[in-house]
Scaffold this motif. Structure first.
Motif, PDB file in Angstrom:
ATOM      1  N   LEU A 143       0.822  -1.214   0.000  1.00 25.74           N
ATOM      2  CA  LEU A 143       0.000   0.000   0.000  1.00 25.74           C
ATOM      3  C   LEU A 143       0.855   1.263   0.000  1.00 25.74           C
ATOM      4  O   LEU A 143       0.448   2.298  -0.516  1.00 25.74           O
ATOM      5  CB  LEU A 143      -0.935   0.000   1.210  1.00 25.74           C
ATOM      6  N   VAL A 144       2.033   1.169   0.577  1.00 29.21           N
ATOM      7  CA  VAL A 144       2.932   2.319   0.607  1.00 29.21           C
ATOM      8  C   VAL A 144       3.841   2.326  -0.619  1.00 29.21           C
ATOM      9  O   VAL A 144       4.082   3.376  -1.215  1.00 29.21           O
ATOM     10  CB  VAL A 144       3.768   2.310   1.904  1.00 29.21           C
ATOM     11  N   MET A 145       4.344   1.167  -1.012  1.00 27.11           N
ATOM     12  CA  MET A 145       5.358   1.104  -2.051  1.00 27.11           C
ATOM     13  C   MET A 145       4.814   1.317  -3.467  1.00 27.11           C
ATOM     14  O   MET A 145       5.525   1.828  -4.323  1.00 27.11           O
ATOM     15  CB  MET A 145       6.100  -0.234  -1.989  1.00 27.11           C
ATOM     16  N   ALA A 195       6.436   3.958  -5.747  1.00 25.10           N
ATOM     17  CA  ALA A 195       7.045   3.559  -7.016  1.00 25.10           C
ATOM     18  C   ALA A 195       6.532   4.414  -8.164  1.00 25.10           C
ATOM     19  O   ALA A 195       7.301   4.846  -9.026  1.00 25.10           O
ATOM     20  CB  ALA A 195       6.763   2.084  -7.278  1.00 25.10           C
ATOM     21  N   TYR A 196       5.245   4.683  -8.162  1.00 24.35           N
ATOM     22  CA  TYR A 196       4.676   5.527  -9.212  1.00 24.35           C
ATOM     23  C   TYR A 196       5.287   6.930  -9.176  1.00 24.35           C
ATOM     24  O   TYR A 196       5.668   7.475 -10.216  1.00 24.35           O
ATOM     25  CB  TYR A 196       3.162   5.607  -9.064  1.00 24.35           C
ATOM     26  N   TYR A 248       8.258  11.160 -11.535  1.00 26.69           N
ATOM     27  CA  TYR A 248       8.886  12.461 -11.348  1.00 26.69           C
ATOM     28  C   TYR A 248      10.410  12.413 -11.226  1.00 26.69           C
ATOM     29  O   TYR A 248      11.057  13.441 -11.326  1.00 26.69           O
ATOM     30  CB  TYR A 248       8.304  13.155 -10.113  1.00 26.69           C
ATOM     31  N   ALA A 249      10.989  11.263 -10.999  1.00 28.34           N
ATOM     32  CA  ALA A 249      12.438  11.179 -10.879  1.00 28.34           C
ATOM     33  C   ALA A 249      13.016  10.251 -11.936  1.00 28.34           C
ATOM     34  O   ALA A 249      14.063   9.657 -11.756  1.00 28.34           O
ATOM     35  CB  ALA A 249      12.821  10.692  -9.485  1.00 28.34           C
ATOM     36  N   ALA A 250      12.315  10.113 -13.047  1.00 28.94           N
ATOM     37  CA  ALA A 250      12.719   9.176 -14.091  1.00 28.94           C
ATOM     38  C   ALA A 250      14.119   9.428 -14.637  1.00 28.94           C
ATOM     39  O   ALA A 250      14.845   8.474 -14.886  1.00 28.94           O
ATOM     40  CB  ALA A 250      11.692   9.164 -15.215  1.00 28.94           C
TER      41      ALA A 250
END
Length: 128
Positions: A3-5, A9-10, A15-17
């Motif tokens: 639920l957190v990961m 991950a998204y 945003y940090a791709a």
């Protein structure tokens, strides 16, 4: 954990791709899961050792911070939970050497197994 990961991950991929690699991202999530599992197993061990839950949580926090301080002072940063968390940006970028990742996985897997074995041993010896 999921639920957190999954949102994490998204957000990292979205945003940090440019800074992350897919392999580094997968390894970073695995390292986070490994550290959470270790801290959970250590927390269970302390809860079997202490009769008061607050003392168990305090013991867990003190052991985590003091061991991180001592291990970083000795130069064993791959054994310190705080140093591993501090190095997660390099892991997400894919810049962490493979040997460091192997050592992290071996150390925290064995410490988790030792904490679980200790919990079972202490709980079995306890008179309910």
């Amino acid at each position: 954990y999921m639920l957190v990961m999954i949102p994490f991950a998204y957000l990292i991929i979205r945003y940090a791709a440019p800074d992350t690699s897919l392999g580094g991202f997968a390894v970073g999530l695995l390292v986070v899961c490994l550290l959470l599992t270790f801290l959970g197993a250590l927390g269970i061990t302390f809860s079997t050792l202490f009769s008061n839950v607050l003392l168990a949580v305090l013991g867990l926090l003190l052991v985590n911070v003091l061991s991180g301080f001592v291990l970083q002072f000795l130069g064993l940063t791959w054994m310190s939970t705080t140093a591993v968390v501090y190095g997660l940006p390099e892991t997400f970028r894919g810049n962490t050497p493979v040997w460091d990742l192997v050592r992290i996985f071996l150390v925290f897997t064995s410490l988790t197994a030792a904490a679980i074995a200790t919990s079972f041993w202490v709980f079995r010896e306890r008179d309910l």
